[in-house]
Scaffold this active site. Structure first.
Site, PDB file in Angstrom:
ATOM      1  N   GLN A  52      -4.304  -5.156   7.189  1.00 31.36           N
ATOM      2  CA  GLN A  52      -5.259  -6.116   6.625  1.00 31.36           C
ATOM      3  C   GLN A  52      -5.174  -7.482   7.310  1.00 31.36           C
ATOM      4  OE1 GLN A  52      -7.563  -5.347   4.489  1.00 31.36           O
ATOM      5  NE2 GLN A  52      -6.853  -3.372   3.717  1.00 31.36           N
ATOM      6  N   CYS A 102      -4.603   2.184  -3.842  1.00 27.79           N
ATOM      7  CA  CYS A 102      -3.398   2.769  -3.219  1.00 27.79           C
ATOM      8  C   CYS A 102      -2.214   1.822  -3.366  1.00 27.79           C
ATOM      9  CB  CYS A 102      -3.624   3.101  -1.751  1.00 27.79           C
ATOM     10  SG  CYS A 102      -4.938   4.278  -1.492  1.00 27.79           S
ATOM     11  N   HIS A 137       0.867  -1.179   0.000  1.00 27.94           N
ATOM     12  CA  HIS A 137       0.000   0.000   0.000  1.00 27.94           C
ATOM     13  C   HIS A 137       0.904   1.230   0.000  1.00 27.94           C
ATOM     14  CE1 HIS A 137      -2.781   2.989   1.781  1.00 27.94           C
ATOM     15  NE2 HIS A 137      -3.764   2.183   1.428  1.00 27.94           N
TER      16      HIS A 137
HETATM   17  N1  PMP Z   1      -1.741  -0.476   4.622  1.00 21.57           N
HETATM   18  C1  PMP Z   1      -2.656  -1.267   4.070  1.00 21.57           C
HETATM   19  C2  PMP Z   1      -2.263  -2.651   3.617  1.00 21.57           C
HETATM   20  C3  PMP Z   1      -3.967  -0.801   3.901  1.00 21.57           C
HETATM   21  O1  PMP Z   1      -4.882  -1.594   3.338  1.00 21.57           O
HETATM   22  C4  PMP Z   1      -4.303   0.494   4.345  1.00 21.57           C
HETATM   23  C5  PMP Z   1      -5.699   1.046   4.182  1.00 21.57           C
HETATM   24  N2  PMP Z   1      -6.264   0.846   2.928  1.00 21.57           N
HETATM   25  C6  PMP Z   1      -3.313   1.268   4.927  1.00 21.57           C
HETATM   26  C7  PMP Z   1      -2.039   0.752   5.057  1.00 21.57           C
HETATM   27  C8  PMP Z   1      -3.586   2.649   5.429  1.00 21.57           C
HETATM   28  O2  PMP Z   1      -4.442   2.621   6.507  1.00 21.57           O
HETATM   29  P1  PMP Z   1      -5.096   3.977   7.066  1.00 21.57           P
HETATM   30  O3  PMP Z   1      -5.652   4.686   5.847  1.00 21.57           O
HETATM   31  O4  PMP Z   1      -6.176   3.506   7.968  1.00 21.57           O
HETATM   32  O5  PMP Z   1      -4.036   4.736   7.728  1.00 21.57           O
END
Ligand code: PMP
Length: 415
Positions: free
Chosen positions: A212, A373, A132
C-alpha cells in the site's frame, strides 16, 4: 493527520489524467462510477492496457528460452520491467529484484525459503496487529512447522503502531520482524526507517510489506534499511499477477529455491541439480510476461506525473474527504494516524457495513466493506467489519461530494 496540504496542486490536471483511465468514464447502475476501492486494486491507464495489448499483438513468446526475435523481444520486455522496478525502488542492483505474482507470493517465498530453514522451537516472528493476512498467515504456517511462535506488537486507538512496544518485543528469540509500510485499512504510515534501525541494532532482519506504499509514495529500499521489501503490481496501475520481492543480496544468495522447475536451474542431473543465480533461482516456470510489460508502462506513468504532485493531490483529497465525512452524524473513522495515506475506514452507527456498501453500489459508488483481510485489526477495534474508501490520484473532490451525498441517502434508508 497533518491537516495542511503538502503544497499547492493547482497545476495537477486531474481531468486530463482521468482521460487516461477509460474505466473511470463508465456508469454503474446508471450512475457515474465513483471508484473508491483503490486499496483493493487500482484502475489501469491506457498506457498499461496498450503495453499488455501490444505485447500479445506484436511480441508474444516465452522468455529466456527462444533465440528467435520474438523470444528476445519478450525477454527484453520482462527484463526491462525488472530494470525499471530496480530504479523505482532504488534496489541497488537488478539482481536483487525477484519478480513474483504479488506480495502474497513474495511473503511466502520469504516464509519458506528464508524463515523455515532457520526457525527452531522457541523462536519467534514479530509482526503487528495492523497487518494484512498476507503478513500474518505465512508466518503462522512456518511457525507451526518449526515450533516457533508469531507475536504481534500492539497499536493505539488512533491506529498507530506503539513503536516503543515493538522495540521492547524485539527480543533475542525474534528471528524475523515483519511490518507493513502503510496499513491497507487505516492508511497509517509506519516509521519503517526507525524500525529498521532498531532491528539492525539487534541483528534481526526486517521484512516490509510495501503493497500500500508504492501507489502513493516514492520508496527507496536501501535508504529504509530493511532486509526484504514486498510489493504488488496491481495496486500501482499494473496488471494483476505481478509483484516483487526485493531482498539484500546476502539473503538471496543464502536462500534455497522455493519453486522448482524450468528457468531456475543451471544444470539438471539425477545425481544433483544446480541452480541459477538470484533472482532467476526464484523464478521457476513461465512468468506473467505481458503483465510485466504492463508494469514497465505503469512505472513510466508514475514517473511522468511525479510523486510530489501525486502526493500533494492525494493529501488534499484525504483532508477534504475526512472533513466531509465528519459532517455525517454517527460516523466513526478508524485510523487517525499523524501520517496517513488516503485510506479512510469508517462505520455509521446503526448501519451494517455490507448493507451500506451494497446500497452505495446502487449509487455508483464502489467502496469495500468487510474485514479487509485484517481480522486481528477488526478484533482490536471490536468490530466485524468496516467500510473503506480508498482514494487514488485520479479521484476528484466532486467524487468525494458524490460519495458523501450517496452516504447520506443510504444512511437515511437504513435508519
Ligand atoms: N499486504 C497488504 C497491506 C495488502 O493491502 C494486500 C492486498 N490487499 C496484500 C498484502 C496482498 O497483496 P496481493 O493480494 O496482491 O498478493
Amino acid at each position: 493527520m497533518n491537516a495542511k496540504p503538502l503544497q499547492p496542486s493547482a497545476d495537477f490536471d486531474v481531468q486530463r489524467i482521468r482521460r487516461d483511465f477509460p474505466l473511470l468514464a463508465r456508469t454503474v447502475h446508471g450512475k457515474p462510477l465513483v471508484y473508491f476501492d483503490n486499496a483493493n486494486t487500482s484502475q489501469k491507464p491506457l498506457q498499461v492496457i496498450e503495453a499488455v495489448d501490444n505485447h500479445y499483438r506484436e511480441h508474444n513468446a516465452n522468455v529466456a528460452r527462444a533465440v528467435h526475435q520474438l523470444g528476445e523481444e519478450a525477454t527484453a520486455a520482462y527484463e526491462n520491467a525488472r530494470d525499471k522496478l530496480a530504479t523505482f525502488i532504488n534496489a541497488g542492483s537488478r539482481e536483487d529484484v525477484v519478480l513474483t505474482s504479488g506480495t502474497t507470493q513474495s511473503m511466502n517465498l520469504v516464509a519458506y525459503s528464508y524463515a523455515l530453514p532457520r526457525l527452531k522451537p522457541g523462536d519467534a516472528i514479530l509482526t503487528t496487529v495492523m497487518e494484512h493476512h498476507a503478513n500474518i498467515v505465512p508466518w503462522q504456517l512456518v511457525a507451526a512447522r518449526s515450533g516457533a511462535t508469531v507475536k504481534a506488537a500492539p497499536i493505539d486507538q488512533r491506529g498507530e503502531l506503539i513503536v516503543e512496544k515493538f522495540f521492547d518485543m524485539l527480543t533475542p528469540e525474534v528471528k524475523l520482524a515483519c511490518v507493513t509500510h502503510v496499513s491497507n485499512v487505516l492508511g497509517t504510515v509506519n516509521p519503517v526507517r526507525d524500525i529498521a534501525r532498531e532491528c539492525r541494532r539487534r541483528g534481526i532482519p526486517l521484512l516490509v510489506d510495501g503493497s500500500q506504499a508504492l501507489p502513493h509514495r516514492p520508496v527507496d529500499v536501501q535508504a529504509l534499511g530493511c532486509d526484504f521489501y514486498a510489493l504488488t503490481g496491481h495496486k500501482m496501475l499494473a496488471p494483476t499477477g505481478t509483484g516483487v520481492l526485493w531482498a539484500k543480496r546476502e539473503h538471496l544468495q543464502a536462500m534455497p529455491p522455493f519453486f522448482g522447475g524450468g528457468e531456475m536451474i543451471r544444470e539438471v542431473r539425477f545425481d544433483g541439480t544446480t541452480f541459477a543465480e538470484p533472482p532467476h533461482k526464484f523464478e521457476a516456470g513461465t512468468p506473467n510476461i505481458a503483465g510485466f510489460a504492463g508494469v514497465g508502462a505503469a512505472i513510466d506513468y508514475y514517473q511522468s506525473l511525479g510523486f510530489s504532485a501525486i502526493r500533494a493531490w492525494e493529501h488534499e483529497l484525504l483532508i477534504y474527504a475526512t472533513e466531509r465525512l465528519r459532517e455525517i452524524p454517527g460516523l466513526r473513522i478508524f485510523g487517525e494516524a499523524a501520517e496517513k495515506e488516503p485510506v479512510i475506514s469508517f462505520l455509521i452507527e446503526g448501519a451494517q457495513a455490507t448493507d451500506m456498501a451494497t446500497l452505495l453500489d446502487l449509487e455508483g459508488v464502489a467502496v469495500r466493506s468487510g474485514h479487509h483481510c485484517a481480522h486481528p485489526l477488526m478484533q482490536f477495534y471490536g468490530v466485524p467489519a468496516t467500510l473503506r474508501a480508498s482514494l487514488a490520484f485520479y479521484n476528484t473532490r466532486e467524487e468525494v461530494d458524490a460519495f458523501v451525498a450517496a452516504l447520506l441517502k443510504v444512511r437515511k434508508l437504513l435508519m
